[in-house]
Write an enzyme that holds these catalytic residues in place. Structure first.
Site, short mmCIF file in Angstrom:
data_model
loop_
_atom_site.label_atom_id
_atom_site.label_comp_id
_atom_site.label_asym_id
_atom_site.label_seq_id
_atom_site.Cartn_x
_atom_site.Cartn_y
_atom_site.Cartn_z
CD GLU A 272 -1.46 -0.18 3.65
OE1 GLU A 272 -2.65 -0.41 3.36
OE2 GLU A 272 -1.08 -0.02 4.82
CB ILE A 273 1.68 3.91 -2.17
CG1 ILE A 273 2.72 2.89 -2.65
CG2 ILE A 273 2.31 5.30 -2.10
CD1 ILE A 273 3.22 3.14 -4.06
#
Length: 384
Positions: A272-273
């Site tokens: 996840e960013i």
């Protein structure tokens, strides 16, 4: 006669020398040729974004962002492989920092090896005991009985105590660590992952410039046996705090019956960013605290992925969530590989599209595309 042969040798030598000089000139010219870089960037709502490619980027363009890895000393070599993947495909161009977190002190071997491999600054955080353990209100005997039942039922990680501490930490505490305080965005990286494609633009800056607060590469349904009361507790929180729901949220992605039940769809949070400000928000902090008090991290086996996903789907407008179709990602057992040859070859991806999970029946990304009316990748129908 000898003089004639000598002159012939001189002439032949001269011709050979001229050929060598000509070849050298051609090779020199070839080595100075720069093929036009692929500067395509991710699509924001299917539109081309205007983001500087690596050759146009400078340090002044950097935003406050970092990679973050939760790891043990024993994870060193599996994590080094992940770091090498990220550095080669992205960070060698941009030199963002890396934060490592552990509930035990990192040893010298871990610090030395990871510092040597990371192109940005490295930080090493020791997780406080209150962030990695049982809160006072948890009945540990009840929690142990739950683990035993799940072991007998063969539920994945159902027997694991450490897995539960990890899920609770990733849900409520990683973003509170002192080492994370200066940052606005992060990219979560776990041991033994792979990045298949070149990322020749600043992915953090792209997130910020395009107003994205959460992004993913793989989505799928959660095991229902691990979260029997998670949606019930979510509904209790929303009923008490109805204003937390964002307009144009993604309720229709996580529920097939307008919120009566949870269909299990979640973003696979090992990639996840995202914006740290989202987790720091009052809405999310109070949501986590409600769940933590309910005890489901220990009395059931709530994962951080469904917790993050439900919060992002409900508390963010859908336009702030993004699917990265051009990164290429693997975490056992699932693969994200661009099925559009233009993306795959343009990004120098080295993955097999036959293994792509995105368009398979068990993937929730197909529904994400459908409800958001997004244009699917070319050739997607060949990989369903």
């Amino acid at each position: 006669m000898a003089s004639t042969r000598s002159n012939a040798r001189i002439i032949r030598f001269g011709i050979f020398a001229l050929i060598l000089i000509a070849c050298g000139f051609i090779l020199t010219q070839g080595s100075s040729f720069n093929a036009k870089s692929n500067t395509a960037t991710p699509k924001a709502e299917n539109e081309q974004a205007d983001v500087p490619a690596a050759e146009q980027w400078s340090e002044k363009d950097k935003i406050k962002a970092t990679f973050v890895s939760l790891a043990r000393n024993s994870d060193l070599f599996a994590l080094l492989d992940s770091i090498r993947q990220v550095e080669d495909r992205f960070n060698r161009k941009f030199h963002y920092d890396w934060v490592f977190l552990n509930d035990q002190p990192f040893d010298d071997a871990f610090i030395e090896a990871t510092t040597a491999l990371c192109s940005g600054k490295t930080k090493y955080g020791l997780i406080p005991k209150e962030n990695w353990g049982y809160p006072a209100w948890i009945d540990q005997e009840k929690a142990a009985l739950t683990r035993e039942r799940m072991r007998e039922a063969k539920i994945i990680y159902g027997h694991s105590e450490s897995y539960r501490h990890m899920c609770r930490f990733e849900s409520g505490f990683f973003w509170r660590q002192a080492a994370m305080e200066e940052y606005e965005y992060y990219w979560r990286v776990e041991p033994d992952i792979k990045i298949f494609c070149d990322i020749d633009y600043d992915i953090f800056k792209w997130m910020k410039d395009n107003g994205k607060e959460y992004s993913f590469t793989i989505s799928l349904p959660e095991y229902k046996e691990t979260i029997p009361t998670l949606w019930e507790e979510t509904q209790k929180y929303i009923e008490a705090n109805p204003k937390v729901l964002a307009e144009n949220n993604l309720l229709d992605w996580i529920s097939d019956d307008k919120g009566k039940t949870y269909n299990g769809c979640h973003f696979w949070s090992n990639f996840e960013i995202a914006s740290l400000n989202f987790w720091r928000s009052k809405e999310y902090r109070e949501y986590f605290e409600h769940l933590d008090r309910a005890g489901g991290f220990f009395y059931e086996r709530w994962g951080d992925a469904p917790v993050h996903s439900i919060a992002a789907a409900l508390f963010l407008p859908r336009e702030k969530i993004h699917f990265f179709e051009d990164v290429g990602y693997y975490h056992v057992p699932f693969t994200n590989c661009p099925v559009d040859p233009a993306i795959r070859f343009g990004r120098n991806c080295h993955c097999n599209p036959d293994k792509d999970f995105t368009w398979r029946g068990w993937s929730c990304t197909t529904k994400y595309y459908t409800i958001n009316n997004l244009k699917r990748q070319k050739n997607w129908e060949k990989y369903t």
